[in-house]
Motif scaffolding. Structure first.
Motif, PDB file in Angstrom:
ATOM      1  N   THR A 106      33.780  25.049  51.385  1.00 57.65           N
ATOM      2  CA  THR A 106      34.647  26.246  51.425  1.00 57.65           C
ATOM      3  C   THR A 106      35.745  26.248  52.332  1.00 57.65           C
ATOM      4  O   THR A 106      35.654  25.797  53.425  1.00 57.65           O
ATOM      5  CB  THR A 106      33.769  27.607  51.889  1.00 57.65           C
ATOM      6  N   LYS A 107      37.131  26.726  51.796  1.00 57.38           N
ATOM      7  CA  LYS A 107      38.061  26.654  52.679  1.00 57.38           C
ATOM      8  C   LYS A 107      38.511  28.074  53.301  1.00 57.38           C
ATOM      9  O   LYS A 107      38.291  29.125  52.487  1.00 57.38           O
ATOM     10  CB  LYS A 107      39.365  26.152  51.912  1.00 57.38           C
ATOM     11  N   VAL A 108      38.922  28.278  54.330  1.00 62.80           N
ATOM     12  CA  VAL A 108      39.302  29.481  55.038  1.00 62.80           C
ATOM     13  C   VAL A 108      40.667  29.935  55.140  1.00 62.80           C
ATOM     14  O   VAL A 108      41.229  28.998  55.766  1.00 62.80           O
ATOM     15  CB  VAL A 108      38.252  29.865  56.301  1.00 62.80           C
ATOM     16  N   HIS A 109      41.094  31.236  54.862  1.00 61.23           N
ATOM     17  CA  HIS A 109      42.286  31.640  54.696  1.00 61.23           C
ATOM     18  C   HIS A 109      42.372  32.963  55.607  1.00 61.23           C
ATOM     19  O   HIS A 109      41.355  33.639  55.685  1.00 61.23           O
ATOM     20  CB  HIS A 109      42.857  31.767  53.637  1.00 61.23           C
ATOM     21  N   GLU A 110      43.550  33.260  56.370  1.00 63.59           N
ATOM     22  CA  GLU A 110      43.626  34.758  57.002  1.00 63.59           C
ATOM     23  C   GLU A 110      43.623  35.674  55.931  1.00 63.59           C
ATOM     24  O   GLU A 110      42.880  36.579  56.067  1.00 63.59           O
ATOM     25  CB  GLU A 110      44.944  34.652  57.771  1.00 63.59           C
ATOM     26  N   ASP A 111      44.433  35.443  54.852  1.00 60.20           N
ATOM     27  CA  ASP A 111      44.179  36.557  53.721  1.00 60.20           C
ATOM     28  C   ASP A 111      44.689  36.142  52.364  1.00 60.20           C
ATOM     29  O   ASP A 111      44.915  34.795  52.312  1.00 60.20           O
ATOM     30  CB  ASP A 111      45.095  37.829  54.156  1.00 60.20           C
ATOM     31  N   LEU A 112      44.949  36.945  51.457  1.00 61.19           N
ATOM     32  CA  LEU A 112      45.311  36.435  50.220  1.00 61.19           C
ATOM     33  C   LEU A 112      46.548  35.797  50.163  1.00 61.19           C
ATOM     34  O   LEU A 112      46.956  34.618  49.523  1.00 61.19           O
ATOM     35  CB  LEU A 112      45.106  37.511  49.125  1.00 61.19           C
ATOM     36  N   LYS A 113      47.569  36.396  51.066  1.00 56.94           N
ATOM     37  CA  LYS A 113      48.904  35.919  51.148  1.00 56.94           C
ATOM     38  C   LYS A 113      48.851  34.295  51.711  1.00 56.94           C
ATOM     39  O   LYS A 113      49.502  33.427  51.139  1.00 56.94           O
ATOM     40  CB  LYS A 113      49.492  36.598  51.883  1.00 56.94           C
ATOM     41  N   HIS A 114      47.749  34.144  52.702  1.00 57.81           N
ATOM     42  CA  HIS A 114      48.096  32.701  53.116  1.00 57.81           C
ATOM     43  C   HIS A 114      47.272  31.749  52.417  1.00 57.81           C
ATOM     44  O   HIS A 114      47.486  30.554  52.236  1.00 57.81           O
ATOM     45  CB  HIS A 114      47.218  32.571  54.607  1.00 57.81           C
ATOM     46  N   PHE A 115      46.037  32.382  51.513  1.00 58.83           N
ATOM     47  CA  PHE A 115      45.381  31.514  50.467  1.00 58.83           C
ATOM     48  C   PHE A 115      46.730  31.061  49.479  1.00 58.83           C
ATOM     49  O   PHE A 115      46.718  29.757  49.223  1.00 58.83           O
ATOM     50  CB  PHE A 115      44.405  32.327  49.576  1.00 58.83           C
ATOM     51  N   ALA A 116      47.498  32.145  48.928  1.00 62.19           N
ATOM     52  CA  ALA A 116      48.528  31.633  47.879  1.00 62.19           C
ATOM     53  C   ALA A 116      49.296  30.447  48.574  1.00 62.19           C
ATOM     54  O   ALA A 116      49.848  29.594  47.837  1.00 62.19           O
ATOM     55  CB  ALA A 116      49.149  32.675  47.543  1.00 62.19           C
ATOM     56  N   LEU A 117      49.816  30.672  49.890  1.00 68.63           N
ATOM     57  CA  LEU A 117      50.768  29.859  50.315  1.00 68.63           C
ATOM     58  C   LEU A 117      50.181  28.344  50.746  1.00 68.63           C
ATOM     59  O   LEU A 117      50.575  27.420  50.283  1.00 68.63           O
ATOM     60  CB  LEU A 117      51.271  30.421  51.774  1.00 68.63           C
ATOM     61  N   GLU A 144      41.667  56.154  46.913  1.00 66.79           N
ATOM     62  CA  GLU A 144      41.088  55.253  47.767  1.00 66.79           C
ATOM     63  C   GLU A 144      41.639  53.722  47.914  1.00 66.79           C
ATOM     64  O   GLU A 144      41.204  52.940  48.675  1.00 66.79           O
ATOM     65  CB  GLU A 144      39.499  55.343  47.742  1.00 66.79           C
ATOM     66  N   TRP A 145      42.110  53.508  46.590  1.00 63.17           N
ATOM     67  CA  TRP A 145      42.333  51.982  46.067  1.00 63.17           C
ATOM     68  C   TRP A 145      43.787  51.730  47.095  1.00 63.17           C
ATOM     69  O   TRP A 145      44.997  52.302  46.660  1.00 63.17           O
ATOM     70  CB  TRP A 145      42.599  51.722  44.902  1.00 63.17           C
ATOM     71  N   ILE A 146      43.589  51.051  48.146  1.00 63.46           N
ATOM     72  CA  ILE A 146      45.005  50.697  48.738  1.00 63.46           C
ATOM     73  C   ILE A 146      45.177  49.359  48.957  1.00 63.46           C
ATOM     74  O   ILE A 146      44.130  48.495  49.422  1.00 63.46           O
ATOM     75  CB  ILE A 146      44.865  51.260  50.310  1.00 63.46           C
ATOM     76  N   ALA A 147      46.341  48.651  48.392  1.00 63.68           N
ATOM     77  CA  ALA A 147      46.461  47.127  48.609  1.00 63.68           C
ATOM     78  C   ALA A 147      46.418  46.669  49.961  1.00 63.68           C
ATOM     79  O   ALA A 147      47.129  47.368  50.910  1.00 63.68           O
ATOM     80  CB  ALA A 147      47.841  47.027  47.779  1.00 63.68           C
ATOM     81  N   ILE A 148      45.746  45.630  50.133  1.00 65.62           N
ATOM     82  CA  ILE A 148      45.963  44.951  51.596  1.00 65.62           C
ATOM     83  C   ILE A 148      47.433  44.405  51.560  1.00 65.62           C
ATOM     84  O   ILE A 148      47.926  43.809  50.624  1.00 65.62           O
ATOM     85  CB  ILE A 148      44.913  43.569  51.807  1.00 65.62           C
ATOM     86  N   PRO A 149      48.189  44.694  52.751  1.00 64.09           N
ATOM     87  CA  PRO A 149      49.520  44.199  52.723  1.00 64.09           C
ATOM     88  C   PRO A 149      49.889  42.494  52.344  1.00 64.09           C
ATOM     89  O   PRO A 149      48.814  41.701  52.873  1.00 64.09           O
ATOM     90  CB  PRO A 149      49.849  44.212  54.162  1.00 64.09           C
ATOM     91  N   GLY A 150      50.394  42.351  51.677  1.00 63.80           N
ATOM     92  CA  GLY A 150      50.866  40.912  50.983  1.00 63.80           C
ATOM     93  C   GLY A 150      50.102  40.378  49.941  1.00 63.80           C
ATOM     94  O   GLY A 150      50.397  39.350  49.419  1.00 63.80           O
ATOM     95  N   SER A 151      48.868  41.179  49.658  1.00 67.17           N
ATOM     96  CA  SER A 151      48.068  40.760  48.588  1.00 67.17           C
ATOM     97  C   SER A 151      48.606  40.774  47.033  1.00 67.17           C
ATOM     98  O   SER A 151      48.468  39.911  46.415  1.00 67.17           O
ATOM     99  CB  SER A 151      46.796  41.530  48.540  1.00 67.17           C
ATOM    100  N   LEU A 152      49.327  41.751  46.801  1.00 61.85           N
ATOM    101  CA  LEU A 152      50.084  41.885  45.453  1.00 61.85           C
ATOM    102  C   LEU A 152      51.054  40.793  45.419  1.00 61.85           C
ATOM    103  O   LEU A 152      51.322  40.202  44.295  1.00 61.85           O
ATOM    104  CB  LEU A 152      50.493  43.175  45.189  1.00 61.85           C
ATOM    105  N   GLU A 153      52.112  40.615  46.569  1.00 62.43           N
ATOM    106  CA  GLU A 153      52.989  39.489  46.363  1.00 62.43           C
ATOM    107  C   GLU A 153      52.518  38.121  46.104  1.00 62.43           C
ATOM    108  O   GLU A 153      52.827  37.355  45.867  1.00 62.43           O
ATOM    109  CB  GLU A 153      53.719  39.761  47.664  1.00 62.43           C
ATOM    110  N   ALA A 154      51.169  37.923  46.902  1.00 58.31           N
ATOM    111  CA  ALA A 154      50.416  36.586  46.682  1.00 58.31           C
ATOM    112  C   ALA A 154      49.785  36.343  45.258  1.00 58.31           C
ATOM    113  O   ALA A 154      50.208  35.258  44.569  1.00 58.31           O
ATOM    114  CB  ALA A 154      49.370  36.728  47.445  1.00 58.31           C
ATOM    115  N   ILE A 155      49.615  37.438  44.624  1.00 55.77           N
ATOM    116  CA  ILE A 155      49.275  37.550  43.109  1.00 55.77           C
ATOM    117  C   ILE A 155      50.504  37.008  42.427  1.00 55.77           C
ATOM    118  O   ILE A 155      50.727  35.930  41.608  1.00 55.77           O
ATOM    119  CB  ILE A 155      48.777  38.694  42.614  1.00 55.77           C
ATOM    120  N   ALA A 156      51.910  37.663  42.593  1.00 63.37           N
ATOM    121  CA  ALA A 156      52.821  37.664  41.978  1.00 63.37           C
ATOM    122  C   ALA A 156      53.505  36.002  42.400  1.00 63.37           C
ATOM    123  O   ALA A 156      53.980  35.327  41.506  1.00 63.37           O
ATOM    124  CB  ALA A 156      54.286  38.351  42.567  1.00 63.37           C
TER     125      ALA A 156
END
Length: 185
Positions: free
Chosen positions: A166-177, A29-41
């Motif tokens: 609080t700052k708002v981002h579309e997703d983790l990928k956009h937070f990282a960018l 059931e653990w499924i990564a959100i697209p782009g989240s793992l790349e954001a961590i990297a």
């Protein structure tokens, strides 16, 4: 040897992986959100350590056990490593709200443990979450607060009442960018 104090704290469900109102109970059931793992990297490559702080009341509710949680986290670690990412630690609260513990967000216990363990300055450390309780826990200690609109994030934003700043981002990928671009200015 001195360690970098550059650290990012992430909630898990709804930030790194797809969330479910029925709880994430198994590695399947653990499924990564697209782009989240790349954001961590990307954060790692910029010199940031990444730590997860997650409420996991499914344990307290008897929906899954520690072996299942460990297997989910092993899958998360392997998936992050496969794209060049690393999660340095996972802090979690296994309790239900009825337990009135100090580690269940919105209380700041998990974040306090991370502060103590990694000797970080909360004002220089982002906390990224998708729920008001993630932000409330960080606000108490003066963390840099970030809401992503994945998981419960869009509903959290629509409900209002976010802690100041609080700052708002579309997703983790956009937070990282966004976060890394701010640091380069």
């Amino acid at each position: 040897m001195t360690f970098s104090k550059k650290l990012v704290i992430l909630d898990r469900d709804g930030v790194i992986n797809v969330d479910s109102d029925a709880f994430i109970k198994s590695p399947d059931e653990w499924i990564a959100i697209p782009g989240s793992l790349e954001a961590i990297a990307r954060l790692n490559q910029a010199g940031y350590r990444v730590v997860v702080a997650s409420n996991q009341s499914g344990i307290g509710r008897g929906l899954f056990d520690m072996a299942a949680l460990n297997a989910m986290h092993a899958k998360m670690q392997r998936a992050a490593a496969a794209v060049g990412g690393r999660i340095d630690a996972v802090f979690f609260c296994p309790h239900t709200a009825d337990d009135q513990c100090e580690c269940r967000k919105p209380k700041p216990g998990l974040l306090k443990m991370i502060m103590d363990r990694f000797e970080i300055d909360p004002s220089a450390t982002p906390v990224v979450g998708d729920a008001l309780r993630d932000l409330q826990a960080g606000a108490v200690l003066g963390f840099d607060l970030h809401l992503v609109l994945t998981g419960k994030g869009a509903k959290t934003l629509a409900a209002g009442g976010l802690p100041e700043g609080t700052k708002v981002h579309e997703d983790l990928k956009h937070f990282a960018l966004d976060y890394l671009a701010e640091r380069d200015e």
